[in-house]
Structure formats: C-alpha cells, structure tokens
Design a protein around this motif. Structure first.
Motif, PDB file in Angstrom:
ATOM      1  N   VAL A 139     -10.581  95.605  26.846  1.00 57.46           N
ATOM      2  CA  VAL A 139     -11.746  94.988  27.483  1.00 57.46           C
ATOM      3  C   VAL A 139     -11.363  93.638  28.094  1.00 57.46           C
ATOM      4  CG1 VAL A 139     -14.038  93.999  27.048  1.00 57.46           C
ATOM      5  CG2 VAL A 139     -13.455  96.247  26.127  1.00 57.46           C
ATOM      6  N   ALA A 140     -10.533  92.863  27.408  1.00 61.76           N
ATOM      7  CA  ALA A 140     -10.083  91.578  27.952  1.00 61.76           C
ATOM      8  C   ALA A 140      -9.295  91.784  29.250  1.00 61.76           C
ATOM      9  CB  ALA A 140      -9.237  90.830  26.924  1.00 61.76           C
ATOM     10  N   THR A 141      -8.488  92.825  29.312  1.00 63.25           N
ATOM     11  CA  THR A 141      -7.727  93.139  30.514  1.00 63.25           C
ATOM     12  C   THR A 141      -8.658  93.544  31.650  1.00 63.25           C
ATOM     13  OG1 THR A 141      -5.835  93.841  29.187  1.00 63.25           O
ATOM     14  CG2 THR A 141      -5.899  94.609  31.474  1.00 63.25           C
ATOM     15  N   ILE A 142      -9.664  94.355  31.343  1.00 57.50           N
ATOM     16  CA  ILE A 142     -10.643  94.761  32.355  1.00 57.50           C
ATOM     17  C   ILE A 142     -11.374  93.532  32.891  1.00 57.50           C
ATOM     18  CG2 ILE A 142     -12.798  96.028  32.751  1.00 57.50           C
ATOM     19  CD1 ILE A 142     -11.723  98.111  30.667  1.00 57.50           C
ATOM     20  N   ILE A 143     -11.805  92.642  31.997  1.00 55.02           N
ATOM     21  CA  ILE A 143     -12.512  91.430  32.419  1.00 55.02           C
ATOM     22  C   ILE A 143     -11.618  90.574  33.313  1.00 55.02           C
ATOM     23  CG2 ILE A 143     -13.412  89.213  31.558  1.00 55.02           C
ATOM     24  CD1 ILE A 143     -14.644  90.812  29.205  1.00 55.02           C
TER      25      ILE A 143
ATOM     26  N   GLU B 274     -12.457  89.589  37.104  1.00 55.68           N
ATOM     27  CA  GLU B 274     -12.532  88.189  37.531  1.00 55.68           C
ATOM     28  C   GLU B 274     -11.650  87.954  38.754  1.00 55.68           C
ATOM     29  OE1 GLU B 274     -11.514  86.230  33.861  1.00 55.68           O
ATOM     30  OE2 GLU B 274     -13.628  85.938  33.324  1.00 55.68           O
ATOM     31  N   ALA B 275     -10.464  88.530  38.765  1.00 55.45           N
ATOM     32  CA  ALA B 275      -9.568  88.396  39.919  1.00 55.45           C
ATOM     33  C   ALA B 275     -10.180  89.067  41.159  1.00 55.45           C
ATOM     34  CB  ALA B 275      -8.201  88.995  39.607  1.00 55.45           C
ATOM     35  N   ASP B 276     -10.766  90.244  40.968  1.00 51.80           N
ATOM     36  CA  ASP B 276     -11.421  90.936  42.082  1.00 51.80           C
ATOM     37  C   ASP B 276     -12.599  90.128  42.603  1.00 51.80           C
ATOM     38  OD1 ASP B 276      -9.618  93.016  41.833  1.00 51.80           O
ATOM     39  OD2 ASP B 276     -11.044  94.425  40.933  1.00 51.80           O
ATOM     40  N   LEU B 277     -13.366  89.526  41.698  1.00 53.85           N
ATOM     41  CA  LEU B 277     -14.515  88.720  42.107  1.00 53.85           C
ATOM     42  C   LEU B 277     -14.071  87.536  42.963  1.00 53.85           C
ATOM     43  CD1 LEU B 277     -17.518  88.087  42.036  1.00 53.85           C
ATOM     44  CD2 LEU B 277     -17.138  86.893  39.876  1.00 53.85           C
ATOM     45  N   ALA B 278     -13.022  86.859  42.543  1.00 57.77           N
ATOM     46  CA  ALA B 278     -12.518  85.729  43.323  1.00 57.77           C
ATOM     47  C   ALA B 278     -12.085  86.192  44.715  1.00 57.77           C
ATOM     48  CB  ALA B 278     -11.356  85.063  42.595  1.00 57.77           C
ATOM     49  N   LEU B 279     -11.415  87.332  44.780  1.00 58.07           N
ATOM     50  CA  LEU B 279     -10.945  87.866  46.054  1.00 58.07           C
ATOM     51  C   LEU B 279     -12.106  88.222  46.979  1.00 58.07           C
ATOM     52  CD1 LEU B 279      -8.485  88.974  47.729  1.00 58.07           C
ATOM     53  CD2 LEU B 279      -8.983  91.165  46.645  1.00 58.07           C
ATOM     54  N   PHE B 280     -13.096  88.971  46.464  1.00 56.42           N
ATOM     55  CA  PHE B 280     -14.210  89.403  47.303  1.00 56.42           C
ATOM     56  C   PHE B 280     -15.126  88.250  47.675  1.00 56.42           C
ATOM     57  CE2 PHE B 280     -12.917  93.661  46.188  1.00 56.42           C
ATOM     58  CZ  PHE B 280     -13.193  94.348  47.353  1.00 56.42           C
TER      59      PHE B 280
ATOM     60  N   ALA C 122     -18.983  91.894  45.683  1.00 53.86           N
ATOM     61  CA  ALA C 122     -18.855  90.783  44.736  1.00 53.86           C
ATOM     62  C   ALA C 122     -19.995  90.821  43.722  1.00 53.86           C
ATOM     63  CB  ALA C 122     -18.832  89.450  45.482  1.00 53.86           C
ATOM     64  N   GLN C 123     -21.200  91.150  44.168  1.00 50.28           N
ATOM     65  CA  GLN C 123     -22.336  91.244  43.246  1.00 50.28           C
ATOM     66  C   GLN C 123     -22.138  92.388  42.252  1.00 50.28           C
ATOM     67  OE1 GLN C 123     -24.669  89.141  42.667  1.00 50.28           O
ATOM     68  NE2 GLN C 123     -25.642  90.413  41.128  1.00 50.28           N
ATOM     69  N   GLU C 124     -21.632  93.513  42.694  1.00 50.35           N
ATOM     70  CA  GLU C 124     -21.346  94.629  41.786  1.00 50.35           C
ATOM     71  C   GLU C 124     -20.323  94.214  40.727  1.00 50.35           C
ATOM     72  OE1 GLU C 124     -19.965  97.851  44.212  1.00 50.35           O
ATOM     73  OE2 GLU C 124     -21.893  98.100  45.216  1.00 50.35           O
ATOM     74  N   ILE C 125     -19.322  93.481  41.147  1.00 53.15           N
ATOM     75  CA  ILE C 125     -18.297  93.025  40.213  1.00 53.15           C
ATOM     76  C   ILE C 125     -18.897  92.051  39.201  1.00 53.15           C
ATOM     77  CG2 ILE C 125     -16.135  91.729  39.997  1.00 53.15           C
ATOM     78  CD1 ILE C 125     -15.368  92.928  42.773  1.00 53.15           C
ATOM     79  N   ARG C 126     -19.786  91.152  39.667  1.00 55.62           N
ATOM     80  CA  ARG C 126     -20.468  90.232  38.736  1.00 55.62           C
ATOM     81  C   ARG C 126     -21.240  91.010  37.674  1.00 55.62           C
ATOM     82  NH1 ARG C 126     -21.868  87.828  43.396  1.00 55.62           N
ATOM     83  NH2 ARG C 126     -20.673  85.980  43.899  1.00 55.62           N
ATOM     84  N   GLN C 127     -21.923  92.057  38.103  1.00 56.44           N
ATOM     85  CA  GLN C 127     -22.666  92.900  37.150  1.00 56.44           C
ATOM     86  C   GLN C 127     -21.721  93.577  36.166  1.00 56.44           C
ATOM     87  OE1 GLN C 127     -24.803  95.443  39.861  1.00 56.44           O
ATOM     88  NE2 GLN C 127     -26.413  93.934  40.214  1.00 56.44           N
ATOM     89  N   GLY C 128     -20.581  94.044  36.655  1.00 55.72           N
ATOM     90  CA  GLY C 128     -19.588  94.650  35.783  1.00 55.72           C
ATOM     91  C   GLY C 128     -19.044  93.658  34.770  1.00 55.72           C
TER      92      GLY C 128
END
Length: 160
Positions: free
Chosen positions: A7-11, A15-21, A61-67
């Motif tokens: 779970v820590a790896t997924i988070i 987080e990296a994807d969120l910063a990118l998008f 980015a919003q989808e990633i925030r929800q994830g």
C-alpha cells in the motif's frame, strides 16, 4: 513485500502521478490561455484543443487524488483460508499449468503493476470483471477467466 509495504508503494506511485498530472494540467492551461494561442480566425481551434487537454489532465489528477484518499484510509485486514475475499486481499491464483498470478484487490488504481521478489503483483478493483469474480471466494475456489478469447481456469491457492 507485506501488504503495508504494498500500500505504501501504491501511495508513493500515486503521489508521483499526481505531481506529474497536476504540472501537466497547469502547463496545458497556460498554453490554452497564452496570447499566441488566441484564434486567428473562426477555424483556428488551437486554444480550444489545449483547453480540452488541460481539462482531461485536471480530471485525471482529481481521480488520482481520490485514489490517494482511498488508499490512505484503507484498513488492511488479515485473511486466512476460510475468509471470503474482499478489499485489501493479496491473492495468489494458479492456472492449470501451475503458473502463479498475484493480485491485490484495491479500492482504485486498477492495472498498476508492482515488482516484488516473489513475483509481480497487479492491482485490481472490485469493479473489474476479475475483481467481481474474486469477491466472496475463499482459498481452494476456482474461477474462469477469458483472455483474448481463451478461457482459463484459476484456483485460489493463497490469500494474505
């Protein structure tokens, strides 16, 4: 890899994807509103196209925030051979040829692949066809899956 590490790896990946998008959405927004993007005539759609890109990236980015929120609030439980599968289960499937497949049933980020010394782990969600099939099953149960028109039978051999 323990489930907490998983779970820590997924988070971390989310987080990296969120910063990118987020950065991409801001860049596309700037491009859409830049003076050089203003239409020269009624057929010039450069600004409109850039605004569509910006909106799509902001939506992602919003989808990633929800994830991220879903994973941060996920309560991991231990499973035994008799516990029905549900969210948070790390499942090992075996096909008829003895090949193993490891899946983590997560709230979001379906399709994410994670490297692990014991074998790749693929995140699936309960909304996915395979996720729907797995929910409620226990170790020893079998399920059918179609891949590219080929049906395969899998047995649940382990769950954590």
């Amino acid at each position: 890899m323990t489930k907490q590490q998983l779970v820590a790896t997924i988070i971390a990946r989310l987080e990296a994807d969120l910063a990118l998008f987020t950065a991409a959405a801001l860049h596309a927004h700037r491009a859409a509103t830049h003076e050089e993007c203003q239409p020269d005539n009624k057929y010039d759609t450069t600004a409109l196209e850039a605004s569509y890109i910006a909106q799509g990236q902001a939506n992602r980015a919003q989808e990633i925030r929800q994830g991220l929120e879903a994973y941060r609030s996920l309560e991991l439980q231990q499973f035994d051979d008799d516990t029905p599968l549900r969210l948070g289960a790390l499942v090992t499937l075996e096909d008829g040829a003895g090949s193993l497949r490891r899946l983590f049933i997560g709230p979001q980020a379906g399709g994410m692949k994670l490297a692990d010394p014991a074998g790749e782990i693929v995140v699936i969600t309960p909304a996915a066809p395979l996720g729907k099939q797995l929910i409620g099953l226990t170790v020893g149960d079998e399920l059918q899956q179609s891949d590219a028109g080929k049906r395969s039978t899998y047995t649940i051999v382990a769950v954590v």
